[in-house]
Design an enzyme around this catalytic site. Structure first.
Site, PDB file in Angstrom:
ATOM      1  N   CYS A   1      -8.484 -14.984  10.149  1.00  0.00           N
ATOM      2  CA  CYS A   1      -9.555 -14.113  10.638  1.00  0.00           C
ATOM      3  C   CYS A   1      -9.144 -13.625  12.031  1.00  0.00           C
ATOM      4  O   CYS A   1      -7.952 -13.557  12.324  1.00  0.00           O
ATOM      5  CB  CYS A   1     -10.909 -14.815  10.631  1.00  0.00           C
ATOM      6  SG  CYS A   1     -11.110 -16.150  11.824  1.00  0.00           S
ATOM      7  N   THR A   2     -10.086 -13.303  12.867  1.00  0.00           N
ATOM      8  CA  THR A   2      -9.760 -12.750  14.180  1.00  0.00           C
ATOM      9  C   THR A   2      -9.456 -13.846  15.198  1.00  0.00           C
ATOM     10  O   THR A   2      -8.336 -13.939  15.700  1.00  0.00           O
ATOM     11  CB  THR A   2     -10.911 -11.855  14.691  1.00  0.00           C
ATOM     12  OG1 THR A   2     -11.205 -10.863  13.699  1.00  0.00           O
ATOM     13  CG2 THR A   2     -10.532 -11.165  15.997  1.00  0.00           C
ATOM     14  N   GLY A   3     -10.433 -14.678  15.515  1.00  0.00           N
ATOM     15  CA  GLY A   3     -10.261 -15.661  16.576  1.00  0.00           C
ATOM     16  C   GLY A   3     -10.011 -17.082  16.125  1.00  0.00           C
ATOM     17  O   GLY A   3      -9.809 -17.972  16.945  1.00  0.00           O
ATOM     18  N   ASN A   4     -10.043 -17.320  14.808  1.00  0.00           N
ATOM     19  CA  ASN A   4      -9.830 -18.646  14.230  1.00  0.00           C
ATOM     20  C   ASN A   4     -10.848 -19.665  14.745  1.00  0.00           C
ATOM     21  O   ASN A   4     -10.539 -20.828  14.945  1.00  0.00           O
ATOM     22  CB  ASN A   4      -8.400 -19.126  14.463  1.00  0.00           C
ATOM     23  CG  ASN A   4      -8.022 -20.346  13.641  1.00  0.00           C
ATOM     24  OD1 ASN A   4      -7.338 -21.237  14.130  1.00  0.00           O
ATOM     25  ND2 ASN A   4      -8.439 -20.399  12.402  1.00  0.00           N
ATOM     26  N   THR A   5     -12.085 -19.181  14.950  1.00  0.00           N
ATOM     27  CA  THR A   5     -13.149 -20.100  15.354  1.00  0.00           C
ATOM     28  C   THR A   5     -14.365 -20.034  14.426  1.00  0.00           C
ATOM     29  O   THR A   5     -15.282 -20.839  14.569  1.00  0.00           O
ATOM     30  CB  THR A   5     -13.630 -19.821  16.798  1.00  0.00           C
ATOM     31  OG1 THR A   5     -14.110 -18.478  16.878  1.00  0.00           O
ATOM     32  CG2 THR A   5     -12.518 -20.059  17.810  1.00  0.00           C
ATOM     33  N   CYS A   6     -14.379 -19.099  13.477  1.00  0.00           N
ATOM     34  CA  CYS A   6     -15.535 -18.963  12.573  1.00  0.00           C
ATOM     35  C   CYS A   6     -15.093 -18.936  11.109  1.00  0.00           C
ATOM     36  O   CYS A   6     -15.037 -19.976  10.465  1.00  0.00           O
ATOM     37  CB  CYS A   6     -16.332 -17.689  12.898  1.00  0.00           C
ATOM     38  SG  CYS A   6     -16.998 -17.609  14.573  1.00  0.00           S
ATOM     39  N   ARG A   7     -14.772 -17.758  10.592  1.00  0.00           N
ATOM     40  CA  ARG A   7     -14.534 -17.600   9.159  1.00  0.00           C
ATOM     41  C   ARG A   7     -13.327 -18.354   8.626  1.00  0.00           C
ATOM     42  O   ARG A   7     -13.430 -19.058   7.619  1.00  0.00           O
ATOM     43  CB  ARG A   7     -14.392 -16.106   8.806  1.00  0.00           C
ATOM     44  CG  ARG A   7     -15.674 -15.328   8.963  1.00  0.00           C
ATOM     45  CD  ARG A   7     -15.433 -13.845   8.903  1.00  0.00           C
ATOM     46  NE  ARG A   7     -14.726 -13.409  10.107  1.00  0.00           N
ATOM     47  CZ  ARG A   7     -14.314 -12.181  10.331  1.00  0.00           C
ATOM     48  NH1 ARG A   7     -14.520 -11.238   9.428  1.00  0.00           N
ATOM     49  NH2 ARG A   7     -13.707 -11.863  11.458  1.00  0.00           N
TER      50      ARG A   7
ATOM     51  N   ASP B   1     -17.890 -10.561  10.026  1.00  0.00           N
ATOM     52  CA  ASP B   1     -17.752 -11.506  11.132  1.00  0.00           C
ATOM     53  C   ASP B   1     -19.134 -11.952  11.607  1.00  0.00           C
ATOM     54  O   ASP B   1     -19.955 -11.130  12.000  1.00  0.00           O
ATOM     55  CB  ASP B   1     -16.993 -10.830  12.273  1.00  0.00           C
ATOM     56  CG  ASP B   1     -16.569 -11.798  13.362  1.00  0.00           C
ATOM     57  OD1 ASP B   1     -16.948 -12.985  13.311  1.00  0.00           O
ATOM     58  OD2 ASP B   1     -15.832 -11.357  14.266  1.00  0.00           O
TER      59      ASP B   1
END
Length: 165
Positions: free
Chosen positions: A11-17, A126
């Protein structure tokens, strides 16, 4: 068809999805006693290395008794992409970024929904900055796709076993 042993969720920041996908899929693999045959990871195309999972993402994972406290974000630049058999992104934009910057990954990079044959929207939105309820819906959406992925892997594993017999 090559044997899938390394799956990377992006994903984008590797903190959620992507950590949600990583940890749920690890549980699925563990429940089947296959954790020693699979390497499941996650990373972000714009991640800052070492960040913990988003607090709301942690909350919705705790709700399904999955501990994500050891998660630390990783940037895609720090992953050996050539070792990944399957790279599953949360959006088409993530896939494009990977393919443009790492063209050798083009043949094994897909959105999660694209790979599982979802007939709905190919992106998973997101949840960052949204409500816990939105995170919960995102987790459920990812979980549905991961169950499809698991069925695909089960079929693949069974066909591999039959070939060896």
């Amino acid at each position: 068809m090559k044997i899938i042993k390394n799956i990377l969720f992006v994903c984008t920041g590797n903190t959620c999805r992507s950590p949600i996908a990583e940890y749920i899929f690890r549980e699925f693999i563990k429940d089947r006693g296959l954790e020693d045959k699979w390497n499941i990871q996650s990373a972000g195309v714009s991640a800052v290395n070492g960040s913990k999972i988003n607090e709301k993402a942690k909350t919705v994972m705790d709700e399904i008794s999955i501990d994500t406290s050891d998660h630390r974000s990783k940037n895609i630049k720090d992953i050996d992409l050539d070792r990944q058999n399957l790279i599953l992104t949360m959006t088409r934009k993530h896939s494009r970024v990977l393919i443009l910057n790492y063209p050798t990954c083009a043949d094994n990079t897909f959105t999660l929904k694209e790979y599982t044959g979802s007939e709905t929207e190919k992106d998973i939105s997101d949840p960052f900055g949204r409500s816990v309820d939105f995170y919960r819906e995102t987790r459920k959406e990812i979980e549905v796709e991961l169950k499809k992925l698991l069925k695909m892997i089960d079929k693949f594993d069974n066909s591999e076993k039959e070939k060896k017999q």
